[in-house]
Motif scaffolding. Structure first.
Motif, short mmCIF file in Angstrom:
data_model
loop_
_atom_site.label_atom_id
_atom_site.label_comp_id
_atom_site.label_asym_id
_atom_site.label_seq_id
_atom_site.Cartn_x
_atom_site.Cartn_y
_atom_site.Cartn_z
N ALA A 66 65.13 -106.97 -39.82
CA ALA A 66 64.99 -107.63 -38.51
C ALA A 66 63.70 -107.22 -37.82
CB ALA A 66 66.17 -107.30 -37.61
N LYS A 123 68.83 -108.19 -31.01
CA LYS A 123 67.82 -108.70 -31.97
C LYS A 123 68.40 -108.71 -33.38
CE LYS A 123 62.87 -108.20 -32.79
NZ LYS A 123 61.68 -107.36 -32.57
N HIS A 134 69.11 -111.99 -35.86
CA HIS A 134 68.56 -112.02 -37.22
C HIS A 134 69.65 -112.31 -38.24
CE1 HIS A 134 66.45 -110.93 -40.90
NE2 HIS A 134 67.37 -109.97 -41.13
N GLN A 144 70.20 -115.51 -40.71
CA GLN A 144 70.28 -115.23 -42.14
C GLN A 144 71.51 -115.87 -42.75
OE1 GLN A 144 70.18 -111.04 -42.97
NE2 GLN A 144 69.83 -111.28 -45.14
#
Length: 868
Positions: free
Chosen positions: A27, A44, A48, A52
């Protein structure tokens, strides 16, 4: 929230530390195994991982499931479990859709505003154009009218010039030049007027155009301000978007339901918001001033207090009175209710129409009038006989039973001037008549029999005269009798504070004899002297005013009222208002039955032509407008009805519990008809006074005139007896009375009527039973009998002992047993009775505790006839 370590976060989410460090590195966040992680870094990492795993967008749909289980009891010992499952799906609108929707709404709003603006401008322009066209049209019409007028004048001038030319000789050159100059001057003035009118028209059109332009500019400015204000409000508005679902499913569902209901409420609440006016509830209670007349209904009172009717009813219930919305309250009750509710009241006179009608009072010079003298005193003290001697007539012979039962009014011409006499009844029942006579009079002559002295009605007459503030002259009558004692009369009257002038008082005493005429002249002189002291004056001209002394219903002539004129003049043809009745005076007669056309002050007259029988004691007034007189009479009737209703309801409320406690009360219903109003009043009052707690007199109907079919029907419906006082029933009424078997009685003397009603009421009383002792026996010895128990050997000391009568056993004059005899023997024989002074054996039933010295009392129950 505080930062957490990598190890703690790995254990919370159920993964290894190495894998978590690798995910942070992917990340773009470099972290070691022992490092700390804050909220931004966790967010964050979460974003991520979402990208994904292929869920970059926020979830657009959420389904909430809810399950509740409840237990229902079926029958006595059975229970059933009920499971309720709820499922609700929420779809989130995307930002692009939200922006697109807002853009569409904004475009629609702008388009609507532009359309409204355009319509307003078009409307203003159309109005301005219409105004300008209207002014131009008016100017054109004015111009056309001016031209027509000018042409007409030119034509007229031309004709006049031709006429002059034809009539007059040829004009000189100087005269022609002068006429031409005058014509040119007139033409110049006409052109100047036309130019001025044209200029004014142009100015008006210009002014209208300016007003239209200003209106358009004002609308334009207002629309711009509105647009700026809206944009500013939009700029200040803040939209908060939440990216998380922070609450549990159950709370989210409740919030959603509340939100939707709030939106519905808000949409209803804000409907027509621009039409509403701001109103703040007053911090302190409002104190109102209620204007009160003689009566008011509960609904009207609530309306004047600006509250609901049930609030007034609730307050009255707290005060102990049950009321309905249409109930009429009298003035006193309404005042109490208003004060209880914390408001103020103002008593007003709601007789504006009456005051206006009677405003045209008698105005003018006052002249001396004849005194009005009322003769009062106890019954059979010679009042009417004294008046007979003065009038040289025989009125007393015509009265039933030799007693006066009407007010007689007579105007007598004496050597000392005119005197008007009112003769009042002396019987106790005629209290109201005597009071009425005292108020309508100037001087009261109190007639007291020299052989009888002061009696109850004599005292009452003194009280009436004193209450009316009228001077009193005492006539000591029957001085021709041997038993006459005038000093006794003076002494008894002095106890009533009526003291003769000889004894230092202020009342004139005259010794008279109605039989021989002794002292009558001195009495008349005393009246004239008293009248001179009073200086009696009245307005002789103008509309008449007076008082109704007596009234009756004559079968041939209709309602007849005896009116004493007090001021002004009463004429035949005048409109007379007497209380609730009115009418045009058809005819007037004096006390001798002679027709008269005009009646001045202190003149008693009989008036024909009224709409009904007026109540005796009412004021009589001549009015100008018959329609207003009818309105006033109707209003008085309505007011009297409301007052009567209010008093009845008040009486019902006050006596409700007393009536409930008293139980059954016998009622004697009576329908009463008499020849004059005063007799109805007096008899009704006397009969009502006869009522007791057990027997009540209820007068279901009363009136003046003969007994009609209506009276008979009323008596049949209410089970009443019909009483006629100096009146008779017509043929139809007699048939109804005979068919219904109703008791009809005729009377001409009030004594007989009251006595017979009292006897009828006595018959309705429940019988009274009295215990009367008939014998007394003293116990001398007691014997024991195997069959009868204790046998008392007695000596009869008083009266007789009878076997069939009840007995009491007394010990030391105290009753210890009450019962009956089982056996009564004299020697060995059973006997029914043992007389005084003889011995006997007495067996008392169901009692064996008789002792020597006891007394056996024999009594019987006797029915006693009750009287009122």
């Amino acid at each position: 929230m505080a930062d957490v370590s990598i190890e703690k976060l790995a254990s919370d989410i159920g993964t290894t530390v190495d894998r978590l460090v690798g995910q942070f590195k992917d990340a773009g966040i470099t972290k070691s195994a022992g490092a700390q992680v804050n909220e931004d870094e966790k967010q964050k990492l979460l974003d991520h991982l979402s990208k994904q795993h292929g869920s970059a967008a926020e979830p657009t749909r959420m389904t909430l499931k809810r399950k509740t289980t409840s237990t229902l009891s079926v029958g006595k010992s059975k229970e059933v479990k009920v499971e309720v499952r709820k499922k609700r799906t929420y779809v989130k609108r995307s930002d692009v859709e939200e922006q697109q929707r807002q853009a569409e709404e904004e475009a629609k709003r702008l388009e609507e505003e532009a359309r409204l603006k355009r319509e307003a401008e078009e409307k203003a322009a159309a109005e301005a154009k219409k105004a300008a066209e209207e002014k131009a049209r008016k100017a054109e019409e004015a111009k056309k009218a001016a031209e027509e007028e000018r042409a007409r004048r030119a034509e007229q001038a031309k004709k006049e010039a031709e006429a002059r030319k034809a009539d007059e000789p040829e004009l000189t050159e100087a005269e022609k030049a002068e006429a031409e100059a005058a014509r040119q001057e007139e033409e110049r003035l006409r052109k100047a007027q036309e130019e001025e009118a044209q200029k004014k028209l142009e100015e008006d059109a210009k002014k209208a155009a300016d007003e239209a332009r200003k209106l358009a500019e004002e609308n334009e400015r207002r629309w711009k301000e509105e647009e700026e204000r809206r944009k500013k409000a939009e700029a200040e508005e803040v939209h908060l978007h939440s990216n998380r679902y922070a609450q549990e499913a159950e709370d989210e569902e409740d919030m959603q339901v509340e939100r939707s209901s709030r939106r519905r409420r808000k949409s209803k609440k804000n409907a027509g918001e621009h039409l509403k006016q701001g109103f703040n509830k007053p911090a302190a209670p409002v104190e109102r001033v209620v204007k009160l007349g003689a009566t008011i209904t509960v609904g009207e009172l609530a309306s004047k207090l600006a509250i609901k009717s049930n609030e007034v009813i609730k307050t009255m219930m707290k005060m102990g009175e049950m009321a309905t919305i249409n109930q009429v309250l009298d003035q006193d009750t309404a005042v109490l209710v208003i004060e209880e509710m914390g408001h103020k009241y103002e008593l007003v006179n709601d007789n504006a129409l009456e005051d206006e009608l009677l405003a045209d009072g008698t105005g003018g010079e006052k002249t001396t009038r004849a005194p009005v003298v009322t003769i009062m005193g106890h019954v059979d003290h010679g009042k009417t006989s004294l008046l007979d001697y003065i009038r040289r007539a025989k009125v007393a012979d015509g009265e039933a039973g030799g007693i006066t039962q009407h007010i007689g009014a007579y105007k007598v011409e004496t050597e000392n001037g005119e005197i008007t006499f009112l003769d009042t009844p002396g019987h106790a029942a005629f209290t109201a008549m005597r009071a009425r006579g005292a108020t309508a009079t100037d001087i009261v002559i109190l007639v007291v029999a020299a052989d009888d002295g002061v009696m109850p009605q004599t005292k009452e007459a003194v009280q009436h005269a004193r209450a009316a503030g009228v001077p009193l002259i005492v006539a000591v009558n029957k001085m021709d009798k041997e038993t006459a004692d005038p000093d006794r009369v003076k002494t008894e009257l002095s106890q009533l504070e009526v003291i003769s002038e000889e004894w230092g008082g202020e009342h004139q005493f005259c010794n008279v004899s109605a039989k021989t005429g002794m002292g009558v002249d001195e009495l008349l002189e005393a009246i004239v002297l008293q009248a001179e002291v009073l200086d009696l004056k009245a307005v002789a001209e103008g509309p008449g005013r007076g008082i109704v002394i007596e009234s009756r219903l004559d079968k041939g002539r209709g309602p007849v009222a005896s009116v004493l004129v007090q001021e002004g003049q009463l004429r035949a043809g005048d409109i007379l208002l007497c209380g609730e009745e009115y009418g045009r005076v058809r005819a007037m007669r004096d006390e001798n039955g002679n027709e008269i056309k005009v009646a001045g002050p202190s003149t008693p007259v009989e008036v024909l032509g009224l709409s009904g029988v007026p109540v005796a004691g009412e004021d009589a007034a001549v009015v100008k407008d018959e329609r207003k007189a009818r309105e006033v009479a109707a209003k008085r009737h309505q007011k009297k009805r409301e007052l009567k209703l209010a008093r009845q309801q008040k009486a019902k409320l006050e006596n409700m519990f007393a009536n409930m406690e008293s139980g059954d009360v016998s009622e004697l219903n009576i329908v009463l008809k008499a020849d004059v109003q005063g007799s109805v009043e007096a008899i009704s009052e006397s009969l009502v006074k006869l009522s007791t707690s057990e027997v009540k007199v209820n007068i279901v109907g009363s009136g003046v005139g003969g007994i009609t079919e209506t009276d008979a029907t009323l008596a049949a419906a209410s089970g009443a007896i019909v009483l006629g006082f100096n009146v008779r029933a017509d043929a139809t009424a007699r048939r109804v009375l005979e068919a219904e078997e109703i008791d009809l009685r005729y009377y001409s003397v009030i004594y007989n009527l009251i006595d017979e009603v009292k006897a009828a009421m006595s018959g309705m009383l429940a019988p009274e039973f009295k215990q009367e002792i008939i014998g007394l026996a003293e116990v001398r010895d007691v014997f024991k009998s195997p069959k009868l128990g204790a046998i008392a050997g007695c000596m009869v000391t008083e009266g007789n002992v009878k076997r069939s009568n009840p007995i009491r056993v007394l010990r030391d004059n105290v009753v210890i047993y009450e019962g009956e005899l089982e056996s009564l023997r004299r020697f060995k024989d059973d006997v029914q009775e043992v007389r005084n002074g003889m011995e006997c054996g007495i067996g008392v039933k169901n009692y064996n505790d008789v002792k020597v010295g006891d007394q056996i009392e024999v009594f019987e129950i006797v029915e006693v006839k009750r009287e009122i």
